[in-house]
Write a protein that holds these residues in place. Structure first.
Motif, PDB file in Angstrom:
ATOM      1  N   PRO A  24      56.083 117.751  31.189  1.00 10.34           N
ATOM      2  CA  PRO A  24      55.934 117.970  32.654  1.00 10.34           C
ATOM      3  C   PRO A  24      54.575 118.572  32.801  1.00 10.34           C
ATOM      4  O   PRO A  24      53.836 119.079  32.145  1.00 10.34           O
ATOM      5  N   ILE A  25      54.105 118.058  34.257  1.00  9.63           N
ATOM      6  CA  ILE A  25      53.116 118.629  34.837  1.00  9.63           C
ATOM      7  C   ILE A  25      53.351 120.017  35.278  1.00  9.63           C
ATOM      8  O   ILE A  25      54.012 120.007  36.331  1.00  9.63           O
ATOM      9  N   ARG A  31      51.188 116.549  40.653  1.00 12.35           N
ATOM     10  CA  ARG A  31      52.299 115.796  40.276  1.00 12.35           C
ATOM     11  C   ARG A  31      52.198 114.446  40.974  1.00 12.35           C
ATOM     12  O   ARG A  31      52.981 113.419  40.445  1.00 12.35           O
ATOM     13  N   TYR A  34      51.660 111.054  38.996  1.00 12.01           N
ATOM     14  CA  TYR A  34      52.474 110.784  38.083  1.00 12.01           C
ATOM     15  C   TYR A  34      53.897 110.522  38.019  1.00 12.01           C
ATOM     16  O   TYR A  34      54.604 110.812  39.073  1.00 12.01           O
ATOM     17  N   ALA A  36      57.719 110.674  36.034  1.00 13.38           N
ATOM     18  CA  ALA A  36      58.191 111.551  34.999  1.00 13.38           C
ATOM     19  C   ALA A  36      58.765 110.290  34.231  1.00 13.38           C
ATOM     20  O   ALA A  36      60.005 109.513  34.683  1.00 13.38           O
ATOM     21  N   TYR A  53      56.720 114.759  42.119  1.00 10.75           N
ATOM     22  CA  TYR A  53      56.380 113.593  41.207  1.00 10.75           C
ATOM     23  C   TYR A  53      56.495 112.433  42.148  1.00 10.75           C
ATOM     24  O   TYR A  53      57.201 112.463  42.886  1.00 10.75           O
TER      25      TYR A  53
END
Length: 400
Positions: A24-25, A31, A34, A36, A53
């Motif tokens: 997890p960021i 985020r 990214y 996930a 995300y």
């Protein structure tokens, strides 16, 4: 852009480019770059905190406590090898394209499927379509690739058909990845326009190489192979314009029935006319794409052109040119040119035949394209280190 799979899309209304993370960021504001990566073993790490995300991706259909509009593709099989830092393109159809693999040294970017040549042995047959949408994806990809990446390939189709967008892509990679080498596969024909070559040179990328094919020292033979009248003259002029603009070039020669006989003459032609070439690659043919349509015009057992390949290779080397042999197996090459052989086939399509299992040179051999299962040399044999010359070569190569 070379591997893909399909899953079940949810909430995706437009294409999404992002890099995978299994961790997890913490900062929500960070985020957006990214995607996930939701695997059974790391699902608990994320809990239900998916805000911010770019999207979600996973191999299994799972119930998630997340907003319905959050873009995600789940139930996507056959991509289990993916890891943190890999970059994906998620499409509304549920298709997932792998744009970049952090663990691979063989990453390439398909810029366009269009081309102004129609090579007899093209492994990526061109299509006359509008795929200009790729430019936006590629520019975004440049922002997400690991800065430690050593090299990226730029390919097509013909990348230079993007014109100014081609220059934008090179500039973007220079800005985002200043320490990453770029290797561009192009027929070089559009660099006949001196201004285009000059504009590329003006970018001053610190590690850019253009791989340009020259298939014969005779213009009509080259034009026949690429199926484009006047291509030879355009390519030669393009090479000179690139040299004048201080852009590094590599001469690439694919060897087949139409090109093997004049390899020694072509080597002399390259030395006399393109002494500025940083590299010359003498390449075996990939049994894919148009090759199957033109097999009678192209196929020759590689063992049958080794005399010409040996003469051309040693001639270039003795004249001080940097020369390599790609896509060939050590067992069919004369030992005199083994030192020029390279493991050049991308890891995701590099295979070996069952007969290679007992070969002691296999770790150093270039192997085969996957398509070689259709047609390959009839002279493939395992190599034994009982021959002292063989043993010495393998020992020296293993240490380099």
């Amino acid at each position: 852009m070379y591997l893909h799979a399909d899953g079940k899309p949810h909430g995706i209304t437009e294409s999404i480019v992002g890099k995978l993370t299994t961790v997890p960021i913490q900062e929500v504001s960070g985020r957006l770059d990214y995607i996930a990566y939701l695997q059974p073993q790391n699902l608990a790490r994320f809990g239900d905190d998916f805000v911010g995300y770019a999207g979600l991706f996973g191999p299994s259909e799972i119930d998630l406590d997340c907003p319905a509009h959050l873009p995600r593709i789940l139930g996507c099989k056959n991509l289990e090898y993916l890891g943190d830092g890999d970059v994906l393109l998620l499409l509304p159809t549920g298709r997932v394209n792998v744009l970049y693999r952090k663990s691979s040294p063989h990453n390439s970017i398909l810029t366009t499927e269009r081309c102004n040549s129609l090579c007899l042995m093209c492994s990526q047959p061109p299509r006359a379509i509008d795929d200009s949408y790729r430019v936006k994806e590629i520019l975004r990809l440049a922002e997400l690739i690991d800065p430690a990446c050593k090299e990226i390939g730029i390919t097509g189709g013909e990348p230079t058909l993007l014109s100014e967008d081609f220059l934008r892509i090179i500039q973007k990679f220079k800005d985002c990845l200043p320490n990453t080498a770029l290797h561009v596969l192009t027929n070089g024909r559009l660099f006949k326009t001196k201004g285009f070559a000059a504009n590329l040179g003006a970018i001053k990328h610190n590690d850019l190489m253009l791989g340009i094919p020259v298939y014969s020292d005779l213009d009509y033979q080259h034009d026949y192979v690429v199926q484009a009248r006047g291509a030879f003259d355009e390519t030669v002029l393009g090479l000179y314009n690139l040299a004048e603009s201080e852009v590094a070039v590599e001469i690439r020669v694919v060897i087949h029935k139409q090109t093997y006989q004049r390899l020694p003459q072509l080597a002399e032609f390259i030395y006399r006319n393109f002494p500025f070439a940083a590299h010359v690659a003498l390449m075996g043919m990939e049994m894919f794409g148009y090759v199957n349509l033109n097999l009678d015009k192209l196929w020759i057992d590689p063992a049958d052109y080794q005399a010409e390949l040996e003469e051309a290779t040693l001639s270039l080397a003795l004249k001080g040119m940097h020369v390599s042999i790609y896509n060939h197996q050590l067992c069919i090459l004369p030992q005199s040119i083994w030192p020029f052989s390279r493991k050049s086939i991308s890891d995701w399509k590099n295979v070996y035949l069952p007969i290679c299992d007992s070969c002691e040179a296999r770790p150093l051999c270039g192997g085969f394209f996957q398509s070689a299962t259709k047609r390959h040399s009839q002279h493939i044999v395992p190599i034994s280190q009982t021959d002292k010359k063989v043993s010495n070569f393998l020992s020296e190569r293993a240490c380099t």
